[in-house]
Write a protein that holds these residues in place. Structure first.
Motif, mmCIF file in Angstrom:
data_model
loop_
_atom_site.group_PDB
_atom_site.id
_atom_site.type_symbol
_atom_site.label_atom_id
_atom_site.label_comp_id
_atom_site.label_asym_id
_atom_site.label_seq_id
_atom_site.Cartn_x
_atom_site.Cartn_y
_atom_site.Cartn_z
ATOM 1 N N THR A 78 -10.695 2.390 -12.525
ATOM 2 C CA THR A 78 -11.753 2.802 -13.392
ATOM 3 C C THR A 78 -12.434 1.763 -14.043
ATOM 4 O O THR A 78 -12.046 0.464 -13.884
ATOM 5 N N LEU A 79 -13.762 2.009 -14.389
ATOM 6 C CA LEU A 79 -14.615 1.012 -15.066
ATOM 7 C C LEU A 79 -13.676 0.188 -16.155
ATOM 8 O O LEU A 79 -13.885 -1.120 -16.313
ATOM 9 N N GLY A 80 -13.055 0.969 -16.942
ATOM 10 C CA GLY A 80 -12.441 0.319 -17.972
ATOM 11 C C GLY A 80 -11.157 -0.445 -17.722
ATOM 12 O O GLY A 80 -10.924 -1.442 -18.040
ATOM 13 N N LYS A 81 -10.785 -0.054 -16.690
ATOM 14 C CA LYS A 81 -9.452 -0.863 -16.206
ATOM 15 C C LYS A 81 -9.958 -2.254 -15.248
ATOM 16 O O LYS A 81 -9.517 -3.070 -15.588
ATOM 17 N N MET A 86 -7.112 -4.506 -14.676
ATOM 18 C CA MET A 86 -5.908 -3.697 -14.298
ATOM 19 C C MET A 86 -6.211 -2.836 -13.343
ATOM 20 O O MET A 86 -7.402 -2.598 -12.884
ATOM 21 N N ARG A 87 -5.176 -2.301 -12.461
ATOM 22 C CA ARG A 87 -5.448 -1.245 -11.544
ATOM 23 C C ARG A 87 -4.466 -0.206 -11.355
ATOM 24 O O ARG A 87 -3.228 -0.757 -11.594
ATOM 25 N N VAL A 88 -4.475 0.880 -10.825
ATOM 26 C CA VAL A 88 -3.598 2.025 -10.422
ATOM 27 C C VAL A 88 -2.976 1.788 -9.324
ATOM 28 O O VAL A 88 -3.714 1.501 -8.179
ATOM 29 N N SER A 95 0.078 0.298 -3.127
ATOM 30 C CA SER A 95 -1.228 0.793 -2.588
ATOM 31 C C SER A 95 -2.094 1.431 -3.428
ATOM 32 O O SER A 95 -1.741 1.901 -4.389
ATOM 33 N N THR A 96 -3.338 1.503 -2.879
ATOM 34 C CA THR A 96 -4.350 2.381 -3.892
ATOM 35 C C THR A 96 -4.131 3.749 -3.778
ATOM 36 O O THR A 96 -3.705 4.239 -2.552
ATOM 37 N N PRO A 97 -3.810 4.704 -4.894
ATOM 38 C CA PRO A 97 -3.453 6.042 -4.566
ATOM 39 C C PRO A 97 -4.538 6.796 -3.945
ATOM 40 O O PRO A 97 -5.656 6.863 -3.742
ATOM 41 N N ASP A 98 -3.823 7.763 -3.154
ATOM 42 C CA ASP A 98 -4.847 8.604 -2.167
ATOM 43 C C ASP A 98 -5.232 9.504 -3.031
ATOM 44 O O ASP A 98 -5.198 9.877 -4.331
ATOM 45 N N THR A 99 -6.176 10.557 -2.317
ATOM 46 C CA THR A 99 -7.068 11.572 -3.213
ATOM 47 C C THR A 99 -5.777 12.505 -3.977
ATOM 48 O O THR A 99 -6.161 12.721 -5.095
ATOM 49 N N GLY A 100 -4.669 12.933 -3.059
ATOM 50 C CA GLY A 100 -3.993 13.796 -3.821
ATOM 51 C C GLY A 100 -3.317 13.272 -5.350
ATOM 52 O O GLY A 100 -3.135 14.002 -6.200
ATOM 53 N N SER A 101 -2.673 11.960 -5.121
ATOM 54 C CA SER A 101 -2.168 11.308 -6.138
ATOM 55 C C SER A 101 -3.288 11.004 -7.261
ATOM 56 O O SER A 101 -2.752 11.156 -8.213
ATOM 57 N N ALA A 143 3.674 12.002 -12.850
ATOM 58 C CA ALA A 143 3.451 13.038 -11.847
ATOM 59 C C ALA A 143 2.688 12.605 -10.372
ATOM 60 O O ALA A 143 3.173 13.084 -9.461
ATOM 61 N N ALA A 144 2.093 11.543 -10.592
ATOM 62 C CA ALA A 144 1.407 10.998 -9.320
ATOM 63 C C ALA A 144 2.211 9.879 -8.644
ATOM 64 O O ALA A 144 1.581 9.359 -7.482
ATOM 65 N N LYS A 145 3.366 9.433 -9.373
ATOM 66 C CA LYS A 145 4.283 8.314 -8.520
ATOM 67 C C LYS A 145 3.376 6.984 -8.723
ATOM 68 O O LYS A 145 3.207 6.388 -7.727
ATOM 69 N N THR A 146 2.644 6.659 -9.841
ATOM 70 C CA THR A 146 1.852 5.521 -9.838
ATOM 71 C C THR A 146 2.364 4.891 -11.071
ATOM 72 O O THR A 146 2.893 5.128 -11.986
ATOM 73 N N VAL A 147 1.799 3.546 -10.979
ATOM 74 C CA VAL A 147 2.029 2.554 -12.049
ATOM 75 C C VAL A 147 0.559 1.804 -12.297
ATOM 76 O O VAL A 147 -0.341 1.561 -11.449
ATOM 77 N N VAL A 148 0.383 1.207 -13.682
ATOM 78 C CA VAL A 148 -1.031 0.482 -14.005
ATOM 79 C C VAL A 148 -0.355 -0.917 -13.977
ATOM 80 O O VAL A 148 0.582 -1.235 -14.418
ATOM 81 N N VAL A 149 -1.020 -1.911 -13.031
ATOM 82 C CA VAL A 149 -0.500 -3.230 -12.892
ATOM 83 C C VAL A 149 -1.618 -4.053 -13.330
ATOM 84 O O VAL A 149 -2.930 -3.764 -13.152
ATOM 85 N N SER A 150 -1.452 -5.408 -13.725
ATOM 86 C CA SER A 150 -2.271 -6.203 -14.057
ATOM 87 C C SER A 150 -3.123 -6.946 -12.831
ATOM 88 O O SER A 150 -2.411 -6.954 -11.802
ATOM 89 N N THR A 151 -4.332 -7.478 -12.986
ATOM 90 C CA THR A 151 -4.891 -7.869 -11.723
ATOM 91 C C THR A 151 -5.214 -9.147 -12.044
ATOM 92 O O THR A 151 -5.924 -9.962 -11.274
ATOM 93 N N ALA A 152 -4.940 -9.705 -13.091
ATOM 94 C CA ALA A 152 -5.397 -10.972 -13.800
ATOM 95 C C ALA A 152 -4.511 -12.037 -13.096
ATOM 96 O O ALA A 152 -3.365 -11.768 -12.879
ATOM 97 N N PRO A 153 -5.227 -13.211 -12.760
ATOM 98 C CA PRO A 153 -4.199 -14.358 -12.054
ATOM 99 C C PRO A 153 -3.464 -14.908 -12.974
ATOM 100 O O PRO A 153 -3.177 -14.835 -14.147
#
Length: 153
Positions: A78-81, A86-88, A95-101, A143-153
């Protein structure tokens, strides 16, 4: 895993990105009429069953769930992430979550907050993120089987 403080800040940024336009959109639906008239809370609740209020509620749900779903589906951010570096990601392969996730995650994240529990639901999610080990997952992530990870080097 992404820093919990940055996750909170990213969520606030995303909330504002959607809330500010909704505040303006709400004017024609009369959502502020009861507040401006000085009626008590009980009177406001009793009269909130007007058609405009329900239409505005539906618009709000579509806006928050749609924003989160589309942004996470397209880039995992999202813009905040993005601002918080960060990214989901999917828990199983990063990988990037699909539409369902993405949709599942957004519905579990926003729907309870917008329908019934505006103060309690974010607190529940925050507590779960803080205590969940090792992935810092809220219910929406589980529920979506996701995590939020850092994208900073």
């Amino acid at each position: 895993m992404a820093d919990s403080g940055k996750r909170i800040l990213a969520r606030i940024i995303d909330w504002l990105i959607v809330a500010i336009p909704l505040l303006i959109i709400g004017i024609p639906f009369g959502i502020y009429d009861r507040v401006a008239s000085g009626d008590g809370f009980d009177e406001w609740v009793a009269s909130s069953s007007t058609g405009g209020q329900w239409v505005f509620q539906l618009i709000s749900i579509i806006a928050y769930v749609g924003y989160d779903t589309l942004m996470v589906r397209s880039s995992g951010q999202t813009l905040g992430k993005k601002l918080m570096n960060m990214r989901v990601a999917m828990l199983n392969d990063g990988s990037t979550p699909d539409t369902g996730s993405s949709l599942t995650r957004a519905v579990v994240l926003w729907l309870p907050q917008l329908i019934c529990c505006p103060c309690l639901w974010p607190l529940i999610l925050l507590i779960l993120i803080l205590v969940d080990k090792p992935y810092k997952q809220g219910l929406h992530d589980k529920a979506a089987k996701t995590v939020v990870v850092s994208t900073a080097p």
